[in-house]
Enzyme design. Structure first.
Site, short mmCIF file in Angstrom:
data_model
loop_
_atom_site.label_atom_id
_atom_site.label_comp_id
_atom_site.label_asym_id
_atom_site.label_seq_id
_atom_site.Cartn_x
_atom_site.Cartn_y
_atom_site.Cartn_z
N ASP A 1 47.43 -12.56 4.12
CA ASP A 1 48.14 -11.43 3.50
C ASP A 1 49.40 -11.86 2.76
OD1 ASP A 1 46.24 -10.01 4.87
OD2 ASP A 1 47.64 -8.69 5.90
N ASP A 2 49.85 -10.97 1.88
CA ASP A 2 51.19 -10.96 1.28
C ASP A 2 51.41 -11.93 0.13
OD1 ASP A 2 51.64 -9.08 3.22
OD2 ASP A 2 53.05 -10.28 4.39
N HIS B 1 46.27 -5.33 -1.16
CA HIS B 1 47.16 -5.16 0.00
C HIS B 1 48.35 -4.26 -0.35
CE1 HIS B 1 48.72 -6.00 3.93
NE2 HIS B 1 49.66 -6.86 3.57
N HIS C 1 53.98 -3.38 -0.36
CA HIS C 1 53.99 -3.45 1.11
C HIS C 1 54.78 -2.35 1.82
CE1 HIS C 1 53.67 -5.52 5.02
NE2 HIS C 1 52.79 -6.32 4.43
N HIS D 1 48.91 -15.17 7.11
CA HIS D 1 49.69 -14.87 5.91
C HIS D 1 49.89 -16.12 5.06
CE1 HIS D 1 50.69 -11.72 8.84
NE2 HIS D 1 50.97 -10.94 7.81
#
Length: 258
Positions: free
Chosen positions: A69-70, A119, A123, A218
């Site tokens: 992620d991210d 995603h 965020h 991540h």
């Protein structure tokens, strides 16, 4: 009363399916004090939106989906090298604002056979937004960014923090998208926060590995050298246990792009 052969076969098949179906349950424990979404809420979402909200794969094959992620970030290329070294593909749930900053990495990952997921744009806690704002400020812009970079948009969405309202989930379904949670949280984010060691991440993966796991890690949002080192270490050990690594869309048997 006689029972037909076809009925018996049907009952047997359904029993077998139920016996082999993967439980949509998060295996790693909840951590207090980190503003996490209660695990029971995510598990309820998987039950309420069966087939659209996933915590793990649908069966008991000895397969595993690694997810990151991210990103993308400056750490991503090193991670891509490690995945190539071990000849496996992963799923990247990336932020729209990061994809705008690193479009070439997005192209490289997709060209290498990895699956790209949405995603959100930046965020947020999704449920703190109305469904319309969630769609207009997070989903649509990010889909357009990937469309412009790759020529297609993702079908997979991972809600930041695992936070998603029922209205937002219904909206994803309307847009032919799947929500993807995780069954194993490696806590690499906590290891980075504490300046811990790769072995801490590796230990969680090895302790909680299970058939058709979806593993959360991540490649953005902080220093990720420990994550990359842990991935390099645990992949061979899980391969020795018979695990095959595949992307989330292949694990679920759904299209990865639209």
């Amino acid at each position: 009363m006689k029972t037909s052969k076809a009925l018996l076969i049907g009952v047997f098949s359904m029993t077998l399916l139920n016996a082999t179906a993967a439980e949509q349950k998060i295996r790693t424990p909840f951590l207090d004090g980190w503003d996490q979404i209660p695990l029971a809420e995510m598990e309820k979402k998987a039950a309420d939106f069966a087939g659209a909200y996933w915590i793990a794969g649908p069966g008991q094959r000895k397969q595993m989906a690694l997810t990151f992620d991210d990103g993308p970030t400056e750490h991503t290329r090193e991670l891509l090298k490690v995945l190539k070294k071990h000849n496996i593909h992963a799923t990247f749930f990336w932020l729209g604002k990061q994809a705008e900053q690193f479009p070439n990495i997005v192209k490289e990952a997709a060209a290498a056979g990895h699956t790209i997921g949405n995603h959100s744009y930046d965020h947020p806690y999704s449920s703190k937004l109305s469904a319309s704002v969630f769609n207009s400020s997070q989903i649509v812009p990010t889909q357009k960014i990937f469309q412009s970079i790759l020529g297609f948009a993702p079908t997979l969405f991972r809600p930041p923090y695992g936070d998603l309202s029922d209205a937002e989930m219904a909206l994803l379904q309307k847009n032919n998208m799947h929500a993807i949670s995780w069954s194993v949280d490696t806590r690499d984010w906590l290891v980075a926060w504490n300046k811990g060691q790769p072995a801490e991440i590796e230990k969680v993966v090895l302790n909680y590995a299970h058939p058709e796991a979806i593993v959360l890690m991540h490649d953005g949002g902080g220093p990720r050298q420990s994550t990359i080192a842990a991935v390099d270490a645990f992949i061979p050990k899980l391969k020795e246990q018979g695990y095959e690594f595949i992307t989330v869309d292949k694990l679920l048997g759904v299209a990865g792009k639209q």
